[in-house]
Design a protein around this motif. Structure first.
Motif, PDB file in Angstrom:
ATOM      1  N   VAL A  26      18.341   9.881   5.718  1.00 11.62           N
ATOM      2  CA  VAL A  26      17.149   9.422   6.428  1.00 11.62           C
ATOM      3  C   VAL A  26      15.940   9.515   5.505  1.00 11.62           C
ATOM      4  CG1 VAL A  26      15.654   9.741   8.426  1.00 11.62           C
ATOM      5  CG2 VAL A  26      18.103  10.230   8.630  1.00 11.62           C
ATOM      6  N   VAL A  27      15.176   8.441   5.439  1.00 13.15           N
ATOM      7  CA  VAL A  27      13.942   8.393   4.646  1.00 13.15           C
ATOM      8  C   VAL A  27      12.813   7.952   5.571  1.00 13.15           C
ATOM      9  CG1 VAL A  27      12.719   7.259   2.748  1.00 13.15           C
ATOM     10  CG2 VAL A  27      15.145   7.860   2.501  1.00 13.15           C
ATOM     11  N   ALA A  28      11.745   8.722   5.635  1.00  9.69           N
ATOM     12  CA  ALA A  28      10.570   8.364   6.435  1.00  9.69           C
ATOM     13  C   ALA A  28       9.395   8.128   5.500  1.00  9.69           C
ATOM     14  CB  ALA A  28      10.241   9.468   7.434  1.00  9.69           C
ATOM     15  N   LEU A  29       8.671   7.070   5.739  1.00  9.23           N
ATOM     16  CA  LEU A  29       7.606   6.625   4.846  1.00  9.23           C
ATOM     17  C   LEU A  29       6.235   6.767   5.497  1.00  9.23           C
ATOM     18  CD1 LEU A  29       6.528   4.978   2.368  1.00  9.23           C
ATOM     19  CD2 LEU A  29       7.115   2.908   3.656  1.00  9.23           C
ATOM     20  N   ASP A  30       5.285   7.364   4.778  1.00  7.06           N
ATOM     21  CA  ASP A  30       3.876   7.252   5.150  1.00  7.06           C
ATOM     22  C   ASP A  30       3.423   5.877   4.675  1.00  7.06           C
ATOM     23  OD1 ASP A  30       3.177   9.607   6.441  1.00  7.06           O
ATOM     24  OD2 ASP A  30       2.651  10.661   4.599  1.00  7.06           O
ATOM     25  N   GLN A  31       3.163   4.968   5.597  1.00  8.54           N
ATOM     26  CA  GLN A  31       2.785   3.627   5.191  1.00  8.54           C
ATOM     27  C   GLN A  31       1.384   3.611   4.576  1.00  8.54           C
ATOM     28  OE1 GLN A  31       4.560   0.309   7.653  1.00  8.54           O
ATOM     29  NE2 GLN A  31       4.239   1.859   9.239  1.00  8.54           N
ATOM     30  N   ARG A  32       1.119   2.556   3.826  1.00  9.93           N
ATOM     31  CA  ARG A  32      -0.175   2.485   3.131  1.00  9.93           C
ATOM     32  C   ARG A  32      -1.329   2.647   4.128  1.00  9.93           C
ATOM     33  NH1 ARG A  32      -1.161  -2.555  -0.161  1.00  9.93           N
ATOM     34  NH2 ARG A  32       0.847  -1.962  -1.026  1.00  9.93           N
ATOM     35  N   GLY A  33      -2.350   3.394   3.683  1.00  7.14           N
ATOM     36  CA  GLY A  33      -3.482   3.694   4.542  1.00  7.14           C
ATOM     37  C   GLY A  33      -3.266   4.855   5.479  1.00  7.14           C
ATOM     38  N   HIS A  34      -2.103   5.508   5.400  1.00  8.99           N
ATOM     39  CA  HIS A  34      -1.742   6.577   6.323  1.00  8.99           C
ATOM     40  C   HIS A  34      -1.234   7.806   5.568  1.00  8.99           C
ATOM     41  CE1 HIS A  34      -1.345   2.904   8.760  1.00  8.99           C
ATOM     42  NE2 HIS A  34      -1.498   3.650   9.833  1.00  8.99           N
ATOM     43  N   GLY A  35      -1.421   8.955   6.198  1.00  5.14           N
ATOM     44  CA  GLY A  35      -0.795  10.181   5.714  1.00  5.14           C
ATOM     45  C   GLY A  35      -1.102  10.479   4.261  1.00  5.14           C
ATOM     46  N   ALA A  36      -0.036  10.729   3.481  1.00  6.88           N
ATOM     47  CA  ALA A  36      -0.197  11.076   2.075  1.00  6.88           C
ATOM     48  C   ALA A  36      -0.221   9.856   1.169  1.00  6.88           C
ATOM     49  CB  ALA A  36       0.935  12.015   1.642  1.00  6.88           C
ATOM     50  N   VAL A  44      -4.169  -4.893   2.863  1.00  7.62           N
ATOM     51  CA  VAL A  44      -3.617  -4.384   4.120  1.00  7.62           C
ATOM     52  C   VAL A  44      -2.940  -5.504   4.905  1.00  7.62           C
ATOM     53  CG1 VAL A  44      -5.173  -2.411   4.318  1.00  7.62           C
ATOM     54  CG2 VAL A  44      -5.869  -4.631   5.259  1.00  7.62           C
ATOM     55  N   SER A  45      -2.452  -6.506   4.184  1.00  7.01           N
ATOM     56  CA  SER A  45      -1.755  -7.608   4.828  1.00  7.01           C
ATOM     57  C   SER A  45      -0.385  -7.148   5.300  1.00  7.01           C
ATOM     58  CB  SER A  45      -1.602  -8.777   3.856  1.00  7.01           C
ATOM     59  OG  SER A  45      -0.737  -8.412   2.786  1.00  7.01           O
ATOM     60  N   ARG A  46       0.190  -7.901   6.237  1.00  6.06           N
ATOM     61  CA  ARG A  46       1.547  -7.591   6.671  1.00  6.06           C
ATOM     62  C   ARG A  46       2.523  -7.723   5.516  1.00  6.06           C
ATOM     63  NH1 ARG A  46       1.621  -4.323   9.037  1.00  6.06           N
ATOM     64  NH2 ARG A  46       3.412  -4.588  10.367  1.00  6.06           N
ATOM     65  N   ALA A  47       2.290  -8.692   4.628  1.00  6.65           N
ATOM     66  CA  ALA A  47       3.160  -8.867   3.466  1.00  6.65           C
ATOM     67  C   ALA A  47       3.158  -7.631   2.571  1.00  6.65           C
ATOM     68  CB  ALA A  47       2.730 -10.096   2.667  1.00  6.65           C
ATOM     69  N   ALA A  48       2.003  -6.966   2.453  1.00  9.00           N
ATOM     70  CA  ALA A  48       1.928  -5.767   1.623  1.00  9.00           C
ATOM     71  C   ALA A  48       2.751  -4.632   2.219  1.00  9.00           C
ATOM     72  CB  ALA A  48       0.475  -5.332   1.452  1.00  9.00           C
ATOM     73  N   TYR A  49       2.700  -4.492   3.553  1.00  8.30           N
ATOM     74  CA  TYR A  49       3.493  -3.453   4.206  1.00  8.30           C
ATOM     75  C   TYR A  49       4.991  -3.719   4.024  1.00  8.30           C
ATOM     76  CZ  TYR A  49      -0.503  -1.318   6.595  1.00  8.30           C
ATOM     77  OH  TYR A  49      -1.674  -0.653   6.874  1.00  8.30           O
ATOM     78  N   VAL A  50       5.390  -4.982   4.121  1.00  9.48           N
ATOM     79  CA  VAL A  50       6.796  -5.336   3.916  1.00  9.48           C
ATOM     80  C   VAL A  50       7.200  -5.069   2.469  1.00  9.48           C
ATOM     81  CG1 VAL A  50       8.424  -7.263   3.865  1.00  9.48           C
ATOM     82  CG2 VAL A  50       6.847  -7.003   5.791  1.00  9.48           C
ATOM     83  N   LEU A 159      -7.484   0.730   9.063  1.00 12.72           N
ATOM     84  CA  LEU A 159      -6.449   0.424  10.044  1.00 12.72           C
ATOM     85  C   LEU A 159      -6.822  -0.763  10.918  1.00 12.72           C
ATOM     86  CD1 LEU A 159      -5.177   3.936  11.160  1.00 12.72           C
ATOM     87  CD2 LEU A 159      -4.745   2.629   9.073  1.00 12.72           C
ATOM     88  N   ILE A 160      -8.081  -0.851  11.266  1.00 15.94           N
ATOM     89  CA  ILE A 160      -8.546  -1.993  12.064  1.00 15.94           C
ATOM     90  C   ILE A 160      -8.360  -3.286  11.272  1.00 15.94           C
ATOM     91  CG2 ILE A 160     -10.566  -3.066  13.120  1.00 15.94           C
ATOM     92  CD1 ILE A 160     -11.538  -0.117  13.639  1.00 15.94           C
ATOM     93  N   ALA A 161      -8.679  -3.234   9.978  1.00 11.02           N
ATOM     94  CA  ALA A 161      -8.489  -4.410   9.129  1.00 11.02           C
ATOM     95  C   ALA A 161      -7.014  -4.782   9.024  1.00 11.02           C
ATOM     96  CB  ALA A 161      -9.064  -4.146   7.737  1.00 11.02           C
ATOM     97  N   SER A 162      -6.147  -3.786   8.986  1.00 11.87           N
ATOM     98  CA  SER A 162      -4.708  -4.069   8.861  1.00 11.87           C
ATOM     99  C   SER A 162      -4.135  -4.664  10.142  1.00 11.87           C
ATOM    100  CB  SER A 162      -3.951  -2.796   8.492  1.00 11.87           C
ATOM    101  OG  SER A 162      -3.842  -1.904   9.582  1.00 11.87           O
ATOM    102  N   LEU A 163      -4.781  -4.402  11.266  1.00 13.96           N
ATOM    103  CA  LEU A 163      -4.312  -4.928  12.544  1.00 13.96           C
ATOM    104  C   LEU A 163      -4.818  -6.343  12.806  1.00 13.96           C
ATOM    105  CD1 LEU A 163      -2.701  -4.100  15.094  1.00 13.96           C
ATOM    106  CD2 LEU A 163      -4.855  -3.236  16.049  1.00 13.96           C
TER     107      LEU A 163
END
Length: 244
Positions: A26-36, A44-50, A159-163
């Motif tokens: 199991v691998v859990a990721l802090d996504q960009r803009g979050h956590g560590a 912060v585009s959807r393509a960047a998260y993918v 986060l607002i920009a990413s949404l």
């Protein structure tokens, strides 16, 4: 495992322990803009998260993993499965779908994030404000001690920009392009409307299995990780095997 907007990788701790006990990596990721991860990424585009999901898979040598995502993380899992079905075995979408958001929803989420009374003086205060019970505990676990109290590990404006990309746009073409099994887990009191789920089922009748968990809401992965584990374990052990 991909957390939702304003979340963190630690939200998956209980489910991860249960899946590891079953023998899964199991691998859990802090996504960009979050956590560590990077606090203020330029993209912060959807393509960047993918792209982050695929990069993590490559860096860690994950061969056709199953993606599990909740809310905005579920949306990232959906898009990754659509664009990279040859590199992913399946997707589990917890309270996530391809429907469009609305400007009103964006304003509501933005107002909520900006209104957090930070710093929280104590963990107890944070848990109470963030919903209490296991949901409040899970959200509070994502805070850090900084500048005289507990503060979130994200910038609300990022986060607002990413949404914003989801506002006014649906992702039905991407949903139809998915060529791997999908388990959709919905909360009885969650945010996925019945007509959206009906369209998901209509467009992917062979790929989709869906379950509604009674008495749960949008954060059902925190409310009932035991139930989610049972559903994921069954999916991996039965439904997925028929496609591999």
């Amino acid at each position: 495992m991909l957390h939702g907007l304003a979340g963190h990788a630690g939200e998956w701790d209980t489910l991860a322990r249960l899946l590891r006990a079953d023998g899964h990596r199991v691998v859990a990721l802090d996504q960009r803009g979050h956590g560590a991860s990077e606090r203020r990424p330029k993209d912060v585009s959807r393509a960047a998260y993918v792209a982050d999901v695929i990069e993590v898979c490559e860096q860690l040598g994950l061969d056709r993993p199953v993606l599990v995502g909740q809310s905005y993380g579920g949306h990232a899992a959906l898009l990754a499965a659509a664009a990279h079905s040859d590199r992913i075995s399946a997707a589990v979408l917890v309270e996530a779908g391809p429907g469009a958001g609305s400007p009103e929803t964006l304003a509501e989420v933005g107002g909520w994030l900006r209104a957090w009374p930070v710093p929280f003086p104590t963990r107890e205060a944070a848990v109470a404000y963030l919903g209490g019970g296991p949901v409040g505990e899970g959200w509070a676990d994502g805070l850090e001690e900084r500048d005289g109290g507990l503060r979130p590990r994200f910038d609300p404006e990022v986060l607002i920009a990413s949404l914003a990309e989801n506002t006014g746009r649906a992702w039905w073409e991407e949903w139809a392009a998915i060529d791997v099994p999908v388990l959709a887990v919905l909360g009885q009191n969650g945010i996925i409307p019945g007509d959206e789920y009906a369209e998901m089922a209509r467009r992917q009748p062979e790929r989709l299995r869906a379950v509604c968990v009674p008495g749960t809401g949008h954060d059902l992965h925190l409310e009932r990780p035991d139930v989610l584990h049972s559903l994921v374990a069954e999916f991996l052990g039965q439904f997925l095997d028929s496609f591999l």
